[in-house]
Every structure is written in structure tokens, then in C-alpha cells.
Scaffold this active site. Structure first.
Site, short mmCIF file in Angstrom:
data_model
loop_
_atom_site.label_atom_id
_atom_site.label_comp_id
_atom_site.label_asym_id
_atom_site.label_seq_id
_atom_site.Cartn_x
_atom_site.Cartn_y
_atom_site.Cartn_z
N TYR A 135 -9.34 3.46 -4.90
CA TYR A 135 -8.42 4.59 -4.84
C TYR A 135 -8.42 5.50 -6.06
O TYR A 135 -7.80 6.54 -6.05
CB TYR A 135 -7.00 4.11 -4.51
CG TYR A 135 -6.99 3.59 -3.11
CD1 TYR A 135 -7.14 4.49 -2.04
CD2 TYR A 135 -6.92 2.25 -2.83
CE1 TYR A 135 -7.19 4.04 -0.75
CE2 TYR A 135 -6.97 1.79 -1.53
CZ TYR A 135 -7.10 2.68 -0.50
OH TYR A 135 -7.15 2.24 0.78
N GLU A 144 0.82 -1.21 0.00
CA GLU A 144 0.00 0.00 0.00
C GLU A 144 0.86 1.27 0.00
O GLU A 144 0.42 2.34 0.40
CB GLU A 144 -0.96 -0.03 1.20
CG GLU A 144 -2.00 -1.11 1.03
CD GLU A 144 -2.77 -1.37 2.31
OE1 GLU A 144 -3.81 -0.73 2.50
OE2 GLU A 144 -2.32 -2.21 3.12
N GLU A 203 -13.65 -5.43 9.81
CA GLU A 203 -12.26 -5.25 10.25
C GLU A 203 -12.05 -3.84 10.76
O GLU A 203 -12.89 -2.96 10.54
CB GLU A 203 -11.31 -5.50 9.07
CG GLU A 203 -11.59 -4.57 7.90
CD GLU A 203 -10.35 -4.03 7.20
OE1 GLU A 203 -9.22 -4.38 7.60
OE2 GLU A 203 -10.52 -3.23 6.28
N ARG A 230 -10.47 3.24 11.94
CA ARG A 230 -11.68 3.17 11.11
C ARG A 230 -12.18 1.74 11.10
O ARG A 230 -11.44 0.81 10.78
CB ARG A 230 -11.37 3.60 9.67
CG ARG A 230 -12.63 3.88 8.84
CD ARG A 230 -12.33 4.00 7.36
NE ARG A 230 -12.13 2.68 6.78
CZ ARG A 230 -11.12 2.36 5.98
NH1 ARG A 230 -10.20 3.25 5.66
NH2 ARG A 230 -11.03 1.13 5.49
N SER A 262 -6.87 -2.60 1.81
CA SER A 262 -7.23 -2.09 0.49
C SER A 262 -7.80 -3.16 -0.43
O SER A 262 -7.63 -3.11 -1.65
CB SER A 262 -6.03 -1.43 -0.19
OG SER A 262 -5.50 -0.43 0.63
N GLY A 299 -6.69 5.66 5.83
CA GLY A 299 -6.20 6.52 4.76
C GLY A 299 -6.50 7.99 5.01
O GLY A 299 -7.52 8.34 5.62
N ASN A 333 -9.12 -0.69 10.91
CA ASN A 333 -7.88 -0.16 10.34
C ASN A 333 -7.27 0.84 11.32
O ASN A 333 -7.91 1.84 11.65
CB ASN A 333 -8.18 0.55 9.02
CG ASN A 333 -8.82 -0.40 8.02
OD1 ASN A 333 -8.13 -1.16 7.35
ND2 ASN A 333 -10.16 -0.40 7.96
N ASP A 385 -14.63 -1.02 9.56
CA ASP A 385 -15.42 -1.33 8.36
C ASP A 385 -16.52 -2.32 8.72
O ASP A 385 -16.28 -3.30 9.42
CB ASP A 385 -14.53 -1.95 7.27
CG ASP A 385 -13.54 -0.95 6.69
OD1 ASP A 385 -13.72 0.26 6.91
OD2 ASP A 385 -12.59 -1.38 6.01
N1 LIG Z 1 -17.74 -11.47 3.88
C1 LIG Z 1 -17.90 -10.52 2.97
N2 LIG Z 1 -19.04 -10.42 2.25
C2 LIG Z 1 -19.19 -9.48 1.31
N3 LIG Z 1 -18.25 -8.58 0.98
C3 LIG Z 1 -17.09 -8.62 1.65
C4 LIG Z 1 -16.84 -9.58 2.68
N4 LIG Z 1 -15.60 -9.39 3.15
C5 LIG Z 1 -15.09 -8.35 2.46
N5 LIG Z 1 -15.97 -7.87 1.56
C6 LIG Z 1 -15.75 -6.74 0.65
O1 LIG Z 1 -14.36 -6.55 0.50
C7 LIG Z 1 -13.94 -5.28 1.03
C8 LIG Z 1 -12.61 -5.41 1.73
O2 LIG Z 1 -12.72 -6.33 2.80
P1 LIG Z 1 -12.12 -6.01 4.24
O3 LIG Z 1 -12.43 -7.18 5.09
O4 LIG Z 1 -12.58 -4.69 4.72
O5 LIG Z 1 -10.55 -6.02 3.98
P2 LIG Z 1 -9.51 -4.88 3.53
O6 LIG Z 1 -10.25 -3.59 3.43
O7 LIG Z 1 -8.50 -4.87 4.60
O8 LIG Z 1 -8.94 -5.36 2.25
C9 LIG Z 1 -15.08 -4.86 1.93
O9 LIG Z 1 -15.14 -3.47 2.06
C10 LIG Z 1 -16.30 -5.46 1.26
O10 LIG Z 1 -16.73 -4.64 0.19
MG LIG Z 2 -11.62 -2.82 4.77
#
Ligand SMILES: Nc1ncnc2c1ncn2[C@@H]1O[C@H](COP(=O)(O)OP(=O)(O)O)[C@@H](O)[C@H]1O
Ligand SMILES: [Mg+2]
Length: 335
Positions: free
Chosen positions: A242, A17, A297, A281, A153, A303, A299, A283
Site C-alpha cells: 500500500y 483494513e 484467492e 479480483r 492485504s 481496492g 476479493n 489473485d
Molecule cells: N502459497 C503461496 N506461495 C507463495 N506466495 C504466497 C502463497 N500464498 C500467498 N502468497 C503471497 O502472499 C500474498 C497474499 O496472499 P493471499 O492468499 O492473496 O492473501 P491476502 O491477499 O488476502 O492477504 C500473495 O499475493 C503472494 O504474494
Molecule cells: Mg491476495
């Protein structure tokens, strides 16, 4: 200006990143200069510690995303060399960066997070774990989401609609990390709630250099909920996140008051549970029926680019970018 500090902005580094971090760092630097601080911009590399020793900053502003900068490595190093730093400490960073650990902690604490199982690449070779995959499929159902335990990301996040697609998704996620959660897919809306520590008692900005715990830490509070709406049908991936224009943001998100309050409440709970400090943050996903919320998750170094969610949420709360940066900086002295 009173309380002007020499602030080292740590950015870039070797993480995947890196580019986002360079933009976050540059944006933070501009604000720090406007706030009257002296900025030492450091692209993190093998000379980081000698450089910090030579420059003797009053604090390190951590604008690193991903490995090292977000997993507690750099934070532990700052403690070793006695430089106050922004944001969460090493343990909270480790808990948040490891999505598997964070999910187990949330599950134990009763925080809603999508059902999952954890697989380690080595256990496939050493413990015959491949034979457990069918059980996981049966238990969670399709589609499934596979992701590296420690990336951000959306890097390496893969979706599998069937048994045939799962091995490929797993190999993809394993290419980033030997640990992966396999998670139930939730069709729904992508929300993010940023949390900030309340303003310190004002002493933070004028704490003497190097003085730790110089100011009281204010109670954390949640900023308005942001919704990320991908423009394309396709999954909200690294690129769309991004590149300006590929994702639209709604801030505050269009939610009923109860759901918005619940999302904020969950974010605050997770912030405390994982031991975050200064800023984070969280999510979340909001289920299609509009009721159920799940935490994805947390963060610890959100960002700070022009299109990032934290600055947008702060702005919606009447906290301009410079004030946001001032608050994050203050967290270096309220540990
Ligand atoms: N179990 C899930 N079901 C549906 N969408 C998901 C799921 N896990 C992740 N996503 C999608 O992927 C994106 C990134 O996942 P995340 O767990 O936030 O990891 P990171 O942001 O660290 O890559 C989420 O914002 C969501 O849009
Ligand atoms: Mg995320």
C-alpha cells in the site's frame, strides 16, 4: 444528469483494513460526484443502520475491505433493510472471504489451487490436531505458507522454511483467525485478474430507486492481467502493497498470450464458481517455469485506491476510473 442517485458510500469501519477502505471510499466518492450523483459518505459504525434509515439512499456503494464489509455481513444487512448494494451477495462474500472454503470449492471444481491442509485452532486443544502437523509437513514439504482464513492485504501471511519455523508461523496466523490453511509455497509471479459484469442494458443507471433486478446483468468479462512486482527481495507484505513506490505494477503483465488468456479464463471460472456479482479480483500465482497457474484467492471488494490493481486493470482496458465506478454502482440494480 439523468439517473442521478443518492448513493451512500460505506467505508472505514473497524476492520484491520480500515485505512485502505477509507482511501478506496474517498476515491470512489470523487468519481460518484463527477458522475452527478449525490454522495452520502458513511464511516461504518454502530449507527450505520439508523443513519441509512435517516438518509434513505437509493443504493449503498460498498467500499469496505475485510471483516463485515467483505464477508457478507453488511450485504445481508442491506438486504434486510431493503437497500440495493454494489457487488457480491452474502453467500458469495462468505465463500470468497473464507480462503479455506474457497480452496475446497476450487479443488472440487478442478480449479488449480496450491495444495493445502486446513487446521482449526480449537482442534489443537480438543482433537489433538498438533500431532497431524508432522503429516502435513511431510505431505506438502517446505517452505510452507500459513495464513488466516479470512484476512486480506497479506495480513498474517507467514512463511515457514522448516519444522522449527512452523509453530511460530501458525501462532502468527492464528492471532488473526482460528482457521488457517497451510499451503504449499509457490515461488513465482504474483498476478491478479479483475472481473467485471458486462455493461447492463443501460436501464441500470436509470432504474427507479429501490427497484431490484431492474436491469439485465451483462456477461462477466476479465480485465487485463496485472503483475505486482515487489521492489524489495522481501515478501510482498501489507506495507509494501500500500505504500506508493514499494511495489511496481505491470499492467498488462508481460506474459505470453496463452498464459494471459489462461489466467483470465481461470479468473472468470472462479468468479462464476464462487457466485460473484458486479466485480471481483482473483489473485493467482504463476509458477517459475512460466506455465503453471494457481488461484490463491478472490476479493469481492477489490481496492479502489490510486495504487490498487482493479483501477489499473480497468484503465488498461480503456475503462477510466469514473466508468469503472459507474459500472460497479450499476451492479446494485442487476442482482
Ligand atoms: N502459497 C503461496 N506461495 C507463495 N506466495 C504466497 C502463497 N500464498 C500467498 N502468497 C503471497 O502472499 C500474498 C497474499 O496472499 P493471499 O492468499 O492473496 O492473501 P491476502 O491477499 O488476502 O492477504 C500473495 O499475493 C503472494 O504474494
Ligand atoms: Mg491476495
Amino acid at each position: 444528469m439523468n439517473g442521478a442517485k443518492k448513493v451512500a458510500v460505506l467505508k472505514g469501519g473497524p476492520s484491520l483494513e480500515r485505512q485502505v477502505s477509507l482511501r478506496s471510499g474517498a476515491h470512489a466518492q470523487e468519481a460518484l460526484v463527477r458522475l452527478g450523483h449525490e454522495v452520502v459518505a458513511l464511516d461504518v459504525g454502530p449507527e450505520l443502520v439508523p443513519e441509512l434509515r435517516a438518509r434513505q439512499p437509493d443504493a449503498a456503494f460498498i467500499a469496505l475491505h475485510g471483516r463485515d464489509g467483505e464477508d457478507g455481513t453488511v450485504q445481508a444487512l442491506m438486504e434486510a433493510i431493503g437497500i440495493p448494494y454494489t457487488g457480491s451477495g452474502p453467500a458469495a462474500c462468505a465463500r470468497c472471504t473464507d480462503k479455506v472454503l474457497a480452496k475446497y470449492l476450487m479443488r472440487e471444481a478442478g480449479v488449480p489451487t496450491l495444495e493445502f491442509h486446513f487446521l482449526r485452532e480449537e482442534s489443537i486443544r480438543h482433537l489433538g490436531a498438533a500431532a497431524a502437523v508432522a503429516d502435513i509437513e511431510a505431505r506438502l514439504g517446505f517452505p510452507l505458507v500459513v495464513k488466516p482464513a479470512s484476512q486480506g492485504s497479506a495480513l498474517g501471511v507467514k512463511f515457514a522454511r522448516s519444522s522449527e519455523e512452523l509453530p511460530g508461523a501458525m501462532v502468527g496466523a492464528f492471532s488473526y483467525d482460528g482457521n488457517i490453511p497451510i499451503e504449499r509455497y509457490a515461488k513465482g509471479r504474483d498476478l491478479a485478474v479483475s472481473v467485471l459484469d458486462g455493461a447492463a442494458d443501460g436501464a441500470a443507471a436509470s432504474a427507479p430507486p429501490g427497484r431490484e433486478g431492474g436491469a439485465a446483468r451483462g456477461a462477466p468479462f476479465a480485465l487485463p492481467v496485472v503483475e505486482a512486482v515487489p521492489r524489495e527481495e522481501a515478501f510482498y507484505d501489507y506495507e509494501s502493497r500500500y505504500q506508493i513506490g514499494m511495489t511496481t505494477f505491470a499492467c498488462p503483465a508481460e506474459l505470453d498470450a496463452h498464459t494471459a488468456a489462461r489466467a483470465q479464463e481461470l479468473a472468470l471460472e472462479v468468479y462464476g464458481l464462487l457466485g460473484c456479482h458486479g466485480v471481483a479480483r482473483v489473485d493467482l500465482m504463476l509458477g517459475p517455469d512460466g506455465g503453471e497457474l494457481w488461484v490463491l484467492e478472490t476479493n469481492v471488494v477489490p481496492g479502489l485506491t490510486e495504487t490498487s490493481l482493479l483501477p489499473q486493470a480497468a484503465d488498461a482496458a480503456g475503462i477510466g476510473f469514473d466508468e469503472l465506478i459507474a459500472r460497479v454502482l450499476a451492479s446494485a440494480w442487476t442482482r
